[in-house]
Structures are given as structure tokens and as C-alpha cells.
Design a protein around this motif. Structure first.
Motif, mmCIF file in Angstrom:
data_model
loop_
_atom_site.group_PDB
_atom_site.id
_atom_site.type_symbol
_atom_site.label_atom_id
_atom_site.label_comp_id
_atom_site.label_asym_id
_atom_site.label_seq_id
_atom_site.Cartn_x
_atom_site.Cartn_y
_atom_site.Cartn_z
ATOM 1 N N ASP A 98 -30.230 -32.557 -10.932
ATOM 2 C CA ASP A 98 -29.821 -31.176 -11.204
ATOM 3 C C ASP A 98 -28.480 -30.867 -10.534
ATOM 4 N N LEU A 99 -28.344 -31.259 -9.271
ATOM 5 C CA LEU A 99 -27.107 -31.034 -8.533
ATOM 6 C C LEU A 99 -25.957 -31.813 -9.177
ATOM 7 N N ALA A 100 -26.192 -33.069 -9.534
ATOM 8 C CA ALA A 100 -25.139 -33.901 -10.123
ATOM 9 C C ALA A 100 -24.661 -33.333 -11.461
ATOM 10 N N VAL A 101 -25.581 -32.909 -12.301
ATOM 11 C CA VAL A 101 -25.204 -32.348 -13.605
ATOM 12 C C VAL A 101 -24.372 -31.084 -13.416
ATOM 13 N N ALA A 102 -24.774 -30.222 -12.505
ATOM 14 C CA ALA A 102 -24.038 -28.983 -12.253
ATOM 15 C C ALA A 102 -22.640 -29.276 -11.701
ATOM 16 N N ALA A 103 -22.539 -30.228 -10.790
ATOM 17 C CA ALA A 103 -21.239 -30.571 -10.206
ATOM 18 C C ALA A 103 -20.300 -31.136 -11.267
ATOM 19 N N LEU A 104 -20.804 -31.989 -12.132
ATOM 20 C CA LEU A 104 -19.965 -32.528 -13.208
ATOM 21 C C LEU A 104 -19.524 -31.436 -14.172
ATOM 22 N N TYR A 122 -25.380 -39.958 -4.456
ATOM 23 C CA TYR A 122 -24.299 -39.117 -4.971
ATOM 24 C C TYR A 122 -22.948 -39.825 -5.032
ATOM 25 N N ARG A 123 -22.856 -41.087 -4.625
ATOM 26 C CA ARG A 123 -21.579 -41.794 -4.640
ATOM 27 C C ARG A 123 -20.966 -41.826 -6.034
ATOM 28 N N SER A 124 -21.766 -42.146 -7.038
ATOM 29 C CA SER A 124 -21.220 -42.210 -8.399
ATOM 30 C C SER A 124 -20.831 -40.824 -8.907
ATOM 31 N N LEU A 125 -21.516 -39.786 -8.454
ATOM 32 C CA LEU A 125 -21.124 -38.413 -8.799
ATOM 33 C C LEU A 125 -19.729 -38.127 -8.254
ATOM 34 N N ILE A 126 -19.515 -38.445 -6.996
ATOM 35 C CA ILE A 126 -18.209 -38.203 -6.378
ATOM 36 C C ILE A 126 -17.124 -38.953 -7.145
ATOM 37 N N GLU A 127 -17.380 -40.199 -7.476
ATOM 38 C CA GLU A 127 -16.395 -40.984 -8.217
ATOM 39 C C GLU A 127 -16.075 -40.334 -9.565
ATOM 40 N N ALA A 128 -17.097 -39.868 -10.278
ATOM 41 C CA ALA A 128 -16.890 -39.226 -11.590
ATOM 42 C C ALA A 128 -16.092 -37.932 -11.460
ATOM 43 N N VAL A 129 -16.372 -37.142 -10.428
ATOM 44 C CA VAL A 129 -15.649 -35.890 -10.199
ATOM 45 C C VAL A 129 -14.202 -36.187 -9.823
ATOM 46 N N GLN A 130 -13.985 -37.199 -9.012
ATOM 47 C CA GLN A 130 -12.620 -37.585 -8.635
ATOM 48 C C GLN A 130 -11.806 -38.042 -9.835
ATOM 49 N N ARG A 131 -12.432 -38.735 -10.796
ATOM 50 C CA ARG A 131 -11.724 -39.167 -12.002
ATOM 51 C C ARG A 131 -11.221 -37.977 -12.806
ATOM 52 N N LYS A 132 -11.809 -36.808 -12.610
ATOM 53 C CA LYS A 132 -11.361 -35.591 -13.291
ATOM 54 C C LYS A 132 -10.252 -34.897 -12.506
ATOM 55 N N GLY A 133 -9.788 -35.517 -11.427
ATOM 56 C CA GLY A 133 -8.693 -34.961 -10.640
ATOM 57 C C GLY A 133 -9.126 -33.967 -9.573
ATOM 58 N N VAL A 134 -10.399 -33.954 -9.263
ATOM 59 C CA VAL A 134 -10.940 -33.014 -8.280
ATOM 60 C C VAL A 134 -11.087 -33.723 -6.934
ATOM 61 N N ARG A 135 -10.655 -33.057 -5.890
ATOM 62 C CA ARG A 135 -10.786 -33.585 -4.534
ATOM 63 C C ARG A 135 -12.187 -33.291 -4.018
ATOM 64 N N VAL A 136 -12.821 -34.292 -3.387
ATOM 65 C CA VAL A 136 -14.204 -34.141 -2.925
ATOM 66 C C VAL A 136 -14.298 -34.327 -1.417
ATOM 67 N N SER A 137 -14.861 -33.300 -0.764
ATOM 68 C CA SER A 137 -15.176 -33.377 0.662
ATOM 69 C C SER A 137 -16.680 -33.516 0.802
ATOM 70 N N VAL A 138 -17.105 -34.339 1.731
ATOM 71 C CA VAL A 138 -18.531 -34.506 2.009
ATOM 72 C C VAL A 138 -18.783 -34.071 3.441
ATOM 73 N N VAL A 139 -19.820 -33.260 3.605
ATOM 74 C CA VAL A 139 -20.224 -32.783 4.925
ATOM 75 C C VAL A 139 -21.602 -33.361 5.219
ATOM 76 N N SER A 140 -21.696 -34.127 6.292
ATOM 77 C CA SER A 140 -22.961 -34.724 6.723
ATOM 78 C C SER A 140 -22.755 -35.179 8.169
ATOM 79 N N THR A 141 -23.463 -36.227 8.591
ATOM 80 C CA THR A 141 -23.244 -36.700 9.952
ATOM 81 C C THR A 141 -23.454 -38.201 10.078
ATOM 82 N N ILE A 142 -22.645 -38.782 10.954
ATOM 83 C CA ILE A 142 -22.816 -40.175 11.343
ATOM 84 C C ILE A 142 -23.400 -40.255 12.753
#
Length: 179
Positions: A98-104, A122-142
Motif C-alpha cells: 500500500d505504501l509503495a503504490v502510494a509513493a509511486l 522498500y529498496r526497489s521502491l526508492i530506486e523506482a522513485v529516483q528514476r522519476k527524478g525524485v530525491r529520496v531521504s530515508v529516516v531510520s537508525t543504524i
């Protein structure tokens, strides 16, 4: 966090809650939203949560109700529960698709996407969004053991922000009253 004119924020609620819990952050969702929005002229923030019947009337309901009245677009999905042949409770349901479809779908109308999740799916989602020229920030923790963010997700993102670095800006402020 960079500021873009049009930004969409997608929050994987379970993943966010796990991260702040592991880091000991008492999260203020209002402060988080203001920080993630930054100075963007147009921002929509989506909070995704998968819920069981029991949760639908409890704490998660109070949270999602508050979020819905305070700037978030809340998307919930019912989790189906069943007992397997060994007598163990199993839950089925995920907000990932659901999240991936909405983001695309939003990618053609925004300059940037902020994903609050460490889920490597979500890695492939980020890649697909980036191919559309959109910059992607990820917030999480290491900074948890093991890290909540998947390494492939962190590497795919244009920007990675460790939520632990934001702790003082997003922590709930307790007001002590003397009385």
C-alpha cells in the motif's frame, strides 16, 4: 534534512515505533512532522499502520485518531489473525505494498520523498522513485543491534538520516507541574 518545494512523507508506523522504542525516544509526533516537513511549500505526510481487531479499539486507535487530526493522512490495514496447525497465533497483513503504490503514484507530483522505515523491501521502491527524478531521504537508525535499517535501503537512498540524531528535536517534552 534538505528542503524541497513539494515533499511527500511516508511513514511505516510499525518500523518507526520499533526504532524509537529501541532508542528510548518518547516520540512527539507533532514535532516529528514539523521537522520532516521543513520549509517545503507543500507536504503531505502519510502514516501507515497495520492493526488487529484488538488494536483497532485500543492504543493504536487513539494514536491514529490523534495523527489524523494533527496533519497526518492515516492509512490503516486490518491484519488477519489465525491459529496455525501447531496452535500458534499467526498474523497476515502488511502495509508495504500500500505504501509503495502510494509513493509511486505521488512521485510525478513531488520533488522529494521522505521514507521513515528501515525495511529493506522498500529498496526497489526508492530506486523506482529516483528514476522519476525524485530525491529520496530515508529516516531510520543504524544505532541498534542489529541495525533497524537494512544496509541496501540505506545505500539506495540519496540521503540517510539517523533518527537518533533527531532525538532531541522529536522527543516529547514533559512539563512538570508543581501543585
Amino acid at each position: 534534512m534538505r528542503n524541497f518545494e513539494r515533499n511527500a512523507i511516508f511513514i511505516d508506523g510499525a518500523n518507526l515505533n520499533m526504532a524509537v522504542s529501541c532508542l528510548g525516544i518518547d516520540l512527539d509526533y507533532g514535532r516529528l512532522l514539523r521537522l520532516l516537513r521543513g520549509k517545503a511549500s507543500s507536504t503531505q505526510a502519510f502514516y501507515y499502520a497495520a492493526v488487529t481487531d484488538a488494536q483497532a479499539d485500543g492504543t493504536i486507535h487513539r494514536l491514529t485518531d490523534w495523527l489524523g487530526h494533527n496533519g497526518y493522512i492515516v492509512v490503516t490495514k486490518q491484519i488477519a489473525e489465525s491459529i496455525d496447525r501447531f496452535g500458534r497465533l499467526r498474523a497476515r497483513g502488511s502495509i508495504d505494498v500500500d505504501l509503495a503504490v502510494a509513493a509511486l503514484a505521488m512521485a510525478d507530483r513531488v520533488d522529494a520523498v521522505t521514507l521513515v522505515s528501515g525495511n529493506g523491501a522498500y529498496r526497489s521502491l526508492i530506486e523506482a522513485v529516483q528514476r522519476k527524478g525524485v530525491r529520496v531521504s530515508v529516516v531510520s537508525t543504524i544505532r541498534t543491534q542489529p541495525p533497524i535499517i537494512a544496509e541496501e535501503l540505506r545505500r539506495q537512498a540519496d540521503d540517510f538520516v539517523d533518527i537518533d540524531d533527531l532525538a532531541e528535536k522529536i522527543r516529547r517534552v514533559r512539563v512538570d507541574t508543581v501543585g
